[in-house]
Design an enzyme around this catalytic site. Structure first.
Site, PDB file in Angstrom:
ATOM      1  N   PHE A 148       0.872  -1.216  -0.106  1.00 25.96           N
ATOM      2  CA  PHE A 148      -0.201  -0.071  -0.106  1.00 25.96           C
ATOM      3  C   PHE A 148       0.656   1.373  -0.044  1.00 25.96           C
ATOM      4  CE2 PHE A 148       1.110  -0.131   4.671  1.00 25.96           C
ATOM      5  CZ  PHE A 148       1.200   1.294   4.868  1.00 25.96           C
ATOM      6  N   LYS A 172      -1.046  -7.113  -9.192  1.00 23.39           N
ATOM      7  CA  LYS A 172      -1.957  -7.281  -8.323  1.00 23.39           C
ATOM      8  C   LYS A 172      -1.562  -6.043  -7.291  1.00 23.39           C
ATOM      9  CE  LYS A 172      -3.129  -8.387  -4.352  1.00 23.39           C
ATOM     10  NZ  LYS A 172      -3.520  -7.210  -3.399  1.00 23.39           N
ATOM     11  N   GLU A 175      -5.052  -3.456  -2.095  1.00 23.85           N
ATOM     12  CA  GLU A 175      -6.357  -3.308  -2.032  1.00 23.85           C
ATOM     13  C   GLU A 175      -6.683  -2.059  -0.990  1.00 23.85           C
ATOM     14  OE1 GLU A 175      -4.445  -5.886  -0.722  1.00 23.85           O
ATOM     15  OE2 GLU A 175      -5.524  -6.430   1.241  1.00 23.85           O
ATOM     16  N   SER A 225       5.315  -7.079   3.191  1.00 20.72           N
ATOM     17  CA  SER A 225       5.900  -7.177   4.722  1.00 20.72           C
ATOM     18  C   SER A 225       6.675  -8.537   4.564  1.00 20.72           C
ATOM     19  CB  SER A 225       4.670  -7.312   5.649  1.00 20.72           C
ATOM     20  OG  SER A 225       3.842  -8.378   5.265  1.00 20.72           O
ATOM     21  N   CYS A 280       9.668   1.665   3.526  1.00 20.77           N
ATOM     22  CA  CYS A 280      10.291   0.816   3.802  1.00 20.77           C
ATOM     23  C   CYS A 280      12.122   1.236   3.953  1.00 20.77           C
ATOM     24  CB  CYS A 280      10.445  -0.679   2.614  1.00 20.77           C
ATOM     25  SG  CYS A 280      10.972   0.068   1.379  1.00 20.77           S
ATOM     26  N   GLU A 382       9.483  -4.042  13.136  1.00 21.39           N
ATOM     27  CA  GLU A 382       9.046  -2.933  12.187  1.00 21.39           C
ATOM     28  C   GLU A 382       7.659  -2.414  12.734  1.00 21.39           C
ATOM     29  OE1 GLU A 382       7.716  -3.880   8.140  1.00 21.39           O
ATOM     30  OE2 GLU A 382       9.133  -2.323   7.378  1.00 21.39           O
TER      31      GLU A 382
HETATM   32  P1  NAD Z   1       1.542  -6.648   2.890  1.00 21.32           P
HETATM   33  O1  NAD Z   1       2.557  -7.784   3.077  1.00 21.32           O
HETATM   34  O2  NAD Z   1       0.432  -6.833   3.884  1.00 21.32           O
HETATM   35  O3  NAD Z   1       1.057  -6.773   1.586  1.00 21.32           O
HETATM   36  C1  NAD Z   1       1.594  -6.664   0.389  1.00 21.32           C
HETATM   37  C2  NAD Z   1       0.778  -7.299  -0.829  1.00 21.32           C
HETATM   38  O4  NAD Z   1       0.606  -8.689  -0.488  1.00 21.32           O
HETATM   39  C3  NAD Z   1      -0.671  -6.617  -0.957  1.00 21.32           C
HETATM   40  O5  NAD Z   1      -0.827  -6.535  -2.448  1.00 21.32           O
HETATM   41  C4  NAD Z   1      -1.440  -7.727  -0.246  1.00 21.32           C
HETATM   42  O6  NAD Z   1      -2.806  -7.672  -0.926  1.00 21.32           O
HETATM   43  C5  NAD Z   1      -0.831  -9.003  -0.365  1.00 21.32           C
HETATM   44  N1  NAD Z   1      -0.784  -9.726   0.700  1.00 21.32           N
HETATM   45  C6  NAD Z   1      -1.261  -9.432   1.960  1.00 21.32           C
HETATM   46  N2  NAD Z   1      -1.301 -10.579   2.831  1.00 21.32           N
HETATM   47  C7  NAD Z   1      -1.206 -11.624   2.058  1.00 21.32           C
HETATM   48  C8  NAD Z   1      -1.164 -13.081   2.049  1.00 21.32           C
HETATM   49  N3  NAD Z   1      -1.520 -13.623   3.344  1.00 21.32           N
HETATM   50  N4  NAD Z   1      -1.307 -13.865   0.950  1.00 21.32           N
HETATM   51  C9  NAD Z   1      -0.990 -13.346  -0.219  1.00 21.32           C
HETATM   52  N5  NAD Z   1      -0.949 -12.028  -0.417  1.00 21.32           N
HETATM   53  C10 NAD Z   1      -1.089 -11.065   0.514  1.00 21.32           C
HETATM   54  O7  NAD Z   1       2.390  -5.397   3.018  1.00 21.32           O
HETATM   55  P2  NAD Z   1       1.736  -3.777   2.996  1.00 21.32           P
HETATM   56  O8  NAD Z   1       1.273  -3.722   4.386  1.00 21.32           O
HETATM   57  O9  NAD Z   1       1.052  -3.402   2.045  1.00 21.32           O
HETATM   58  O10 NAD Z   1       3.002  -2.846   2.906  1.00 21.32           O
HETATM   59  C11 NAD Z   1       4.071  -2.510   4.070  1.00 21.32           C
HETATM   60  C12 NAD Z   1       5.184  -3.358   4.106  1.00 21.32           C
HETATM   61  O11 NAD Z   1       5.766  -3.498   2.938  1.00 21.32           O
HETATM   62  C13 NAD Z   1       6.009  -3.151   5.098  1.00 21.32           C
HETATM   63  O12 NAD Z   1       6.551  -4.262   5.813  1.00 21.32           O
HETATM   64  C14 NAD Z   1       7.212  -2.618   4.271  1.00 21.32           C
HETATM   65  O13 NAD Z   1       8.487  -2.466   4.961  1.00 21.32           O
HETATM   66  C15 NAD Z   1       7.306  -3.259   3.188  1.00 21.32           C
HETATM   67  N6  NAD Z   1       7.755  -2.796   2.015  1.00 21.32           N
HETATM   68  C16 NAD Z   1       9.045  -3.148   1.601  1.00 21.32           C
HETATM   69  C17 NAD Z   1       9.621  -2.424   0.593  1.00 21.32           C
HETATM   70  C18 NAD Z   1      10.827  -3.126   0.115  1.00 21.32           C
HETATM   71  O14 NAD Z   1      11.414  -2.620  -1.064  1.00 21.32           O
HETATM   72  N7  NAD Z   1      11.639  -3.978   0.647  1.00 21.32           N
HETATM   73  C19 NAD Z   1       8.935  -1.381  -0.286  1.00 21.32           C
HETATM   74  C20 NAD Z   1       7.686  -1.100   0.159  1.00 21.32           C
HETATM   75  C21 NAD Z   1       7.287  -1.639   1.405  1.00 21.32           C
END
Ligand code: NAD
Length: 497
Positions: A148, A172, A175, A225, A280, A382
């Site tokens: 997000f 994808k 959401e 994450s 991040c 985090e």
């Molecule tokens: P998230 O892991 O909750 O979601 C990321 C994506 O995965 C979304 O599209 C979500 O719909 C999908 N998703 C979530 N749970 C899932 C599951 N159980 N099975 C399959 N798909 C699933 O992350 P977020 O809250 O949207 O973003 C924040 C996180 O992203 C933080 O931990 C941040 O550090 C990380 N991030 C990392 C980088 C990097 O380059 N390392 C960059 C941006 C964000």
């Protein structure tokens, strides 16, 4: 209320079968709904991408690049619309959303270099009348799953390079803030991208699982994450796909006693509290080298954190907007409670923020803890919010040891006036992206982005040269055109010996 569907085969794809609310976090209320794609819908997107692949992969890189040049121009013309969508659904402030889009456009600019980066590697006369070269053909249908916190930039880390390399793409997005991705897809079609080359499916685990298990998807780029990144990597690779999965972070800024503290403090303010800490690469830990440095940092940071201008990101000139959802705001707030309970010194408490305008949004103020220790959860985990913790260490060696002992290794930086200290630090620190007096060392588009340890699962980084390797497969040809004579059979292994 409007329901956002998907974008498949060059067209909007309405869908109402399962929906979820999308909020404006600055107002704390739903503004639209988004469809959660079923397995069948995602399979339709994969089929569209699969149909588009043969023609697109044979389109000369120069022609692909011309479409990307046109795309860049359209992104710039439509910047205000994209920025407004980011601000409305994510909550970050206007100038921050502009920066996000600009960094995404830089990847499109780099992708315009496709004729150059796809030209291959050639070796002439590797043997008698034998030449050898490597080509870099695309993989096929590839997928991107994005978080997000950068609803435009992180998708743009992926699809421009993937399609420049000749692949077709299914994205994808998160959401929580899906509008920007749909605009990106619409504009790509307008720029001349053939239908099916870039598709967007909205959804959750059902959509992701379909992308991870369908044999037509050859590679998956994920950013999000760490627990989800790890499981995406395991499932995707178990299904024979190439996977890069970028995860979470806890980025340390080491401040040496000789640092220019005025500049360090200003840099830390933007890096810790910009985008409400939902980056991040956000700095979430300050490692003060020496007690005097720690005291001085806490003294100088306190008034600045208290003075953060917080409000609806549509108002220009603010420092911080709301957190993305009420659930996330509550989670971050619970870490402030936890830090107090763990015994860190609460220097600034963001739990009762003073907000300009809206009172109903998911706001928190900036929070600063001092005297945190490596055993505390506020240090180890985090938080992904506007919470900065100061940890004190006696010397540089222990600062490096602390950073290296952390499970994450995304970004880090050191503030110093001493070149030898900077070199010692960057040589020894086990982190993927390192800043020297630069708090957010996010690589530019001609480099590549990625962390070490549990911040990245996979081998290749996002965008830049690594993306060319990730989104292509090496094919090496060895060719002989004998000028004369009949060759004898040779049973020794061919060599130039
Ligand atoms: P998230 O892991 O909750 O979601 C990321 C994506 O995965 C979304 O599209 C979500 O719909 C999908 N998703 C979530 N749970 C899932 C599951 N159980 N099975 C399959 N798909 C699933 O992350 P977020 O809250 O949207 O973003 C924040 C996180 O992203 C933080 O931990 C941040 O550090 C990380 N991030 C990392 C980088 C990097 O380059 N390392 C960059 C941006 C964000």
């Amino acid at each position: 209320m409007q329901t956002l569907g998907h974008f498949i085969d060059g067209q909007p794809f309405p869908d109402e079968h399962r929906v979820q609310a999308v909020y404006n976090p600055a107002l704390g209320e739903p503004v639209r709904r988004v469809a959660m794609a079923s397995r069948t819908t995602v399979e339709q997107a994969i089929s569209a991408a699969d149909r588009a692949f043969p023609a697109w992969s044979r389109t000369p890189p120069l022609k692909r690049a011309r479409i990307l040049f046109q795309y860049k121009a359209l992104l710039e013309q439509n910047a205000e619309r994209i920025v407004a969508a980011i601000v409305e659904e994510h909550g970050k402030v206007w100038e921050d959303a502009q920066g996000e889009l600009a960094r995404g456009i830089e990847v499109v600019e780099y992708a315009c270099g496709a004729p150059e980066f796809l030209k291959g590697e050639h070796s002439r006369d590797v043997g008698p009348e034998i030449d050898s070269w490597s080509e870099f053909p695309p993989l096929g249908v590839v997928a991107g799953i994005t978080p997000f916190n950068f609803p435009a930039m992180v998708p743009m880390w992926m699809f421009p390079m993937a399609i420049a390399c000749g692949n077709t793409f299914v994205l994808k997005p998160s959401e929580k803030d899906p509008s920007a991705a749909l605009i990106l897809a619409e504009l790509a079609l307008e720029a001349g991208l053939p239908p099916g080359v870039f598709n967007v499916v909205n959804g959750d685990k059902e959509a992701v699982d379909t992308l991870l298990t369908d044999p037509r998807v050859k590679a998956v780029s994920f950013v999000g994450s760490t627990p989800v990144a790890e499981s995406i990597y395991a499932t995707g690779t178990a299904h024979g796909k190439r996977v890069q999965a970028l995860g979470g972070a806890k980025n340390h800024a080491v401040v040496m006693p000789d640092a220019d503290l005025d500049n360090a403090v200003n840099a830390l303010m933007g890096a810790a509290y910009g985008s409400c800490g939902e980056r991040c690469m956000a700095i979430s830990v300050v490692v003060a080298v020496g007690e005097a440095t720690g005291d001085e940092l806490a003294r100088r940071l306190k008034p600045k954190v208290e003075a953060l201008r917080i409000g609806n990101g549509t108002t220009r000139g603010l420092d911080m907007g709301p957190l993305v959802t009420a659930v996330h705001r509550d989670k971050v707030r619970s870490y402030i409670d936890l830090g107090e309970a763990e015994g860190a010194t609460l220097v600034v408490d963001g739990r009762k923020p003073s907000v300009q305008g809206s009172k109903t949004g998911f706001f928190l103020g900036g929070t600063l803890f001092d005297h945190a220790t490596p055993a505390m959860r506020i240090y180890r985990e985090e938080i992904f919010g506007p919470v900065l913790v100061i940890v004190r260490v006696p010397d540089l060696a222990q600062a490096v040891e602390l950073v290296n002992a952390h499970e994450f290794g995304n970004g880090t930086c050191v503030f110093t006036r001493d070149g030898a200290v900077a070199r010692h630090f960057s040589d020894r620190v086990q982190v993927g992206m390192v800043g020297i007096n630069v708090p957010l060392p996010v690589p530019v588009a001609c480099q590549s982005f990625g962390g070490w340890k549990r911040s990245l699962f996979g081998d290749l980084y996002a965008y830049g040269p690594d993306a060319v390797r990730f989104y292509t497969r090496r094919k090496t040809l060895t060719q002989r055109w004998a000028v004369q004579g009949i060759e004898k059979a040779q049973f020794a292994f061919p060599s130039n010996g």
